[in-house]
Design a protein around this motif. Structure first.
Motif, PDB file in Angstrom:
ATOM      1  N   ARG A   7      44.975   0.280 -53.130  1.00 43.00           N
ATOM      2  CA  ARG A   7      45.479   1.513 -53.733  1.00 43.00           C
ATOM      3  C   ARG A   7      44.437   2.614 -53.572  1.00 43.00           C
ATOM      4  NH1 ARG A   7      47.480  -0.201 -59.613  1.00 43.00           N
ATOM      5  NH2 ARG A   7      47.686   2.043 -59.779  1.00 43.00           N
ATOM      6  N   MET A   8      44.887   3.847 -53.464  1.00 42.34           N
ATOM      7  CA  MET A   8      43.985   4.984 -53.301  1.00 42.34           C
ATOM      8  C   MET A   8      43.154   5.179 -54.561  1.00 42.34           C
ATOM      9  SD  MET A   8      44.839   9.026 -52.679  1.00 42.34           S
ATOM     10  CE  MET A   8      45.348   8.887 -51.002  1.00 42.34           C
ATOM     11  N   PRO A   9      41.822   5.164 -54.446  1.00 40.80           N
ATOM     12  CA  PRO A   9      40.972   5.389 -55.613  1.00 40.80           C
ATOM     13  C   PRO A   9      41.306   6.723 -56.293  1.00 40.80           C
ATOM     14  CG  PRO A   9      39.664   4.620 -53.766  1.00 40.80           C
ATOM     15  CD  PRO A   9      41.047   4.923 -53.239  1.00 40.80           C
ATOM     16  N   GLY A  10      41.533   6.672 -57.599  1.00 41.09           N
ATOM     17  CA  GLY A  10      41.834   7.871 -58.362  1.00 41.09           C
ATOM     18  C   GLY A  10      43.304   8.230 -58.445  1.00 41.09           C
ATOM     19  N   ASP A  11      44.148   7.595 -57.639  1.00 46.76           N
ATOM     20  CA  ASP A  11      45.582   7.919 -57.619  1.00 46.76           C
ATOM     21  C   ASP A  11      46.336   6.992 -58.568  1.00 46.76           C
ATOM     22  OD1 ASP A  11      48.118   8.817 -57.050  1.00 46.76           O
ATOM     23  OD2 ASP A  11      48.229   7.820 -55.112  1.00 46.76           O
ATOM     24  N   PHE A  12      46.315   7.319 -59.859  1.00 43.41           N
ATOM     25  CA  PHE A  12      46.953   6.495 -60.871  1.00 43.41           C
ATOM     26  C   PHE A  12      48.471   6.519 -60.773  1.00 43.41           C
ATOM     27  CE2 PHE A  12      42.785   7.093 -62.515  1.00 43.41           C
ATOM     28  CZ  PHE A  12      42.502   5.915 -63.181  1.00 43.41           C
ATOM     29  N   THR A  13      49.035   7.632 -60.333  1.00 42.20           N
ATOM     30  CA  THR A  13      50.485   7.763 -60.288  1.00 42.20           C
ATOM     31  C   THR A  13      51.095   7.158 -59.029  1.00 42.20           C
ATOM     32  OG1 THR A  13      50.331   9.942 -59.255  1.00 42.20           O
ATOM     33  CG2 THR A  13      50.430   9.859 -61.681  1.00 42.20           C
ATOM     34  N   GLY A  14      50.262   6.880 -58.017  1.00 49.30           N
ATOM     35  CA  GLY A  14      50.763   6.300 -56.778  1.00 49.30           C
ATOM     36  C   GLY A  14      51.549   7.259 -55.923  1.00 49.30           C
ATOM     37  N   ASP A  15      51.319   8.562 -56.117  1.00 44.87           N
ATOM     38  CA  ASP A  15      52.062   9.551 -55.334  1.00 44.87           C
ATOM     39  C   ASP A  15      51.308  10.024 -54.091  1.00 44.87           C
ATOM     40  OD1 ASP A  15      50.105  11.164 -56.418  1.00 44.87           O
ATOM     41  OD2 ASP A  15      51.492  12.515 -57.450  1.00 44.87           O
ATOM     42  N   GLY A  16      50.121   9.422 -53.821  1.00 45.48           N
ATOM     43  CA  GLY A  16      49.358   9.789 -52.633  1.00 45.48           C
ATOM     44  C   GLY A  16      48.504  11.024 -52.802  1.00 45.48           C
TER      45      GLY A  16
ATOM     46  N   ILE B 192      45.619  13.141 -55.574  1.00 50.14           N
ATOM     47  CA  ILE B 192      44.749  13.037 -56.737  1.00 50.14           C
ATOM     48  C   ILE B 192      44.790  14.397 -57.423  1.00 50.14           C
ATOM     49  CG2 ILE B 192      42.393  12.647 -57.536  1.00 50.14           C
ATOM     50  CD1 ILE B 192      42.068  10.911 -54.983  1.00 50.14           C
ATOM     51  N   ASN B 193      45.278  14.395 -58.671  1.00 54.77           N
ATOM     52  CA  ASN B 193      45.443  15.665 -59.364  1.00 54.77           C
ATOM     53  C   ASN B 193      45.278  15.486 -60.875  1.00 54.77           C
ATOM     54  OD1 ASN B 193      47.931  14.561 -60.204  1.00 54.77           O
ATOM     55  ND2 ASN B 193      48.953  15.401 -58.410  1.00 54.77           N
ATOM     56  N   VAL B 194      45.622  16.499 -61.634  1.00 58.83           N
ATOM     57  CA  VAL B 194      45.440  16.504 -63.080  1.00 58.83           C
ATOM     58  C   VAL B 194      46.227  15.381 -63.755  1.00 58.83           C
ATOM     59  CG1 VAL B 194      45.733  17.875 -65.180  1.00 58.83           C
ATOM     60  CG2 VAL B 194      44.897  18.956 -63.105  1.00 58.83           C
ATOM     61  N   THR B 195      47.369  15.024 -63.243  1.00 51.95           N
ATOM     62  CA  THR B 195      48.147  13.928 -63.813  1.00 51.95           C
ATOM     63  C   THR B 195      47.352  12.627 -63.774  1.00 51.95           C
ATOM     64  OG1 THR B 195      50.177  15.008 -63.075  1.00 51.95           O
ATOM     65  CG2 THR B 195      50.345  12.689 -63.682  1.00 51.95           C
ATOM     66  N   ASP B 196      46.607  12.414 -62.695  1.00 53.15           N
ATOM     67  CA  ASP B 196      45.765  11.226 -62.585  1.00 53.15           C
ATOM     68  C   ASP B 196      44.623  11.276 -63.597  1.00 53.15           C
ATOM     69  OD1 ASP B 196      47.130  10.007 -60.287  1.00 53.15           O
ATOM     70  OD2 ASP B 196      46.396  11.773 -59.226  1.00 53.15           O
ATOM     71  N   MET B 197      44.083  12.461 -63.835  1.00 48.18           N
ATOM     72  CA  MET B 197      43.021  12.621 -64.832  1.00 48.18           C
ATOM     73  C   MET B 197      43.537  12.251 -66.219  1.00 48.18           C
ATOM     74  SD  MET B 197      39.956  13.298 -65.814  1.00 48.18           S
ATOM     75  CE  MET B 197      39.037  14.206 -64.605  1.00 48.18           C
TER      76      MET B 197
ATOM     77  N   ASP C 226      33.519   7.663 -64.700  1.00 54.01           N
ATOM     78  CA  ASP C 226      34.613   7.670 -63.722  1.00 54.01           C
ATOM     79  C   ASP C 226      35.453   8.940 -63.861  1.00 54.01           C
ATOM     80  OD1 ASP C 226      34.141   5.022 -62.497  1.00 54.01           O
ATOM     81  OD2 ASP C 226      34.555   4.332 -64.529  1.00 54.01           O
ATOM     82  N   ALA C 227      35.616   9.417 -65.086  1.00 51.06           N
ATOM     83  CA  ALA C 227      36.349  10.668 -65.311  1.00 51.06           C
ATOM     84  C   ALA C 227      35.621  11.842 -64.652  1.00 51.06           C
ATOM     85  CB  ALA C 227      36.522  10.920 -66.804  1.00 51.06           C
ATOM     86  N   ILE C 228      34.301  11.819 -64.687  1.00 49.59           N
ATOM     87  CA  ILE C 228      33.518  12.876 -64.028  1.00 49.59           C
ATOM     88  C   ILE C 228      33.742  12.820 -62.519  1.00 49.59           C
ATOM     89  CG2 ILE C 228      31.169  13.651 -63.484  1.00 49.59           C
ATOM     90  CD1 ILE C 228      30.434  12.696 -66.383  1.00 49.59           C
ATOM     91  N   TYR C 229      33.710  11.617 -61.942  1.00 49.77           N
ATOM     92  CA  TYR C 229      33.967  11.462 -60.514  1.00 49.77           C
ATOM     93  C   TYR C 229      35.364  11.956 -60.157  1.00 49.77           C
ATOM     94  CZ  TYR C 229      29.799   8.826 -59.164  1.00 49.77           C
ATOM     95  OH  TYR C 229      28.523   8.448 -58.870  1.00 49.77           O
ATOM     96  N   LEU C 230      36.351  11.601 -60.972  1.00 53.38           N
ATOM     97  CA  LEU C 230      37.729  12.020 -60.690  1.00 53.38           C
ATOM     98  C   LEU C 230      37.858  13.530 -60.779  1.00 53.38           C
ATOM     99  CD1 LEU C 230      40.579  11.173 -59.962  1.00 53.38           C
ATOM    100  CD2 LEU C 230      41.043  10.863 -62.406  1.00 53.38           C
ATOM    101  N   ARG C 231      37.203  14.124 -61.770  1.00 58.33           N
ATOM    102  CA  ARG C 231      37.237  15.595 -61.896  1.00 58.33           C
ATOM    103  C   ARG C 231      36.658  16.246 -60.642  1.00 58.33           C
ATOM    104  NH1 ARG C 231      34.050  19.879 -63.780  1.00 58.33           N
ATOM    105  NH2 ARG C 231      35.269  21.473 -64.843  1.00 58.33           N
ATOM    106  N   LYS C 232      35.552  15.710 -60.132  1.00 57.60           N
ATOM    107  CA  LYS C 232      34.953  16.246 -58.914  1.00 57.60           C
ATOM    108  C   LYS C 232      35.915  16.090 -57.731  1.00 57.60           C
ATOM    109  CE  LYS C 232      30.106  15.613 -60.081  1.00 57.60           C
ATOM    110  NZ  LYS C 232      28.849  14.921 -59.709  1.00 57.60           N
ATOM    111  N   MET C 233      36.624  14.960 -57.666  1.00 57.73           N
ATOM    112  CA  MET C 233      37.589  14.751 -56.589  1.00 57.73           C
ATOM    113  C   MET C 233      38.710  15.793 -56.655  1.00 57.73           C
ATOM    114  SD  MET C 233      37.781  10.600 -56.782  1.00 57.73           S
ATOM    115  CE  MET C 233      38.897  10.314 -55.414  1.00 57.73           C
ATOM    116  N   ILE C 234      39.177  16.059 -57.878  1.00 55.73           N
ATOM    117  CA  ILE C 234      40.258  17.036 -58.067  1.00 55.73           C
ATOM    118  C   ILE C 234      39.799  18.425 -57.656  1.00 55.73           C
ATOM    119  CG2 ILE C 234      41.668  18.215 -59.810  1.00 55.73           C
ATOM    120  CD1 ILE C 234      41.766  15.472 -61.280  1.00 55.73           C
ATOM    121  N   LEU C 235      38.561  18.762 -58.021  1.00 54.25           N
ATOM    122  CA  LEU C 235      38.023  20.090 -57.717  1.00 54.25           C
ATOM    123  C   LEU C 235      37.523  20.209 -56.285  1.00 54.25           C
ATOM    124  CD1 LEU C 235      36.091  20.775 -61.033  1.00 54.25           C
ATOM    125  CD2 LEU C 235      38.306  21.707 -60.319  1.00 54.25           C
TER     126      LEU C 235
END
Length: 83
Positions: free
Chosen positions: A22-31, A33-38, A71-80
């Motif tokens: 699964r794509m790291p950070g993609d919680f929704t599985g929509d391909g 990485i965005n605020v919904t995943d955060m 991990d939330a910090i990493y995800l935020r950086k990915m989103i930004l």
């Protein structure tokens, strides 16, 4: 960009077509990485979401074996799009 593709992987609907991960950070599985995943990660960290099988490969973004605020910090950086 709201997507980060690790080298050697190609994702379709949030799953690697090469290895099946699964794509790291993609919680929704929509391909993407965005605020919904955060929001999903925050629910998991605070215990308001039930952990599912395979969630560690998506949620442990720094690879330390734990899912927490780092991990939330990493995800935020990915989103930004920041490194």
């Amino acid at each position: 960009s709201t997507e980060r593709i690790p080298k050697g992987h190609s994702y379709e609907k949030g799953v690697c077509t090469v290895c099946g991960a699964r794509m790291p950070g993609d919680f929704t599985g929509d391909g993407r990485i965005n605020v919904t995943d955060m929001l999903a990660l925050r629910r998991l960290i605070t215990g308001s979401a039930i952990s599912e099988d395979g969630i560690m490969e998506v949620a442990d973004l720094n690879g330390d074996g734990k899912v927490n605020a780092i991990d939330a910090i990493y995800l935020r950086k990915m989103i930004l799009g920041a490194d």
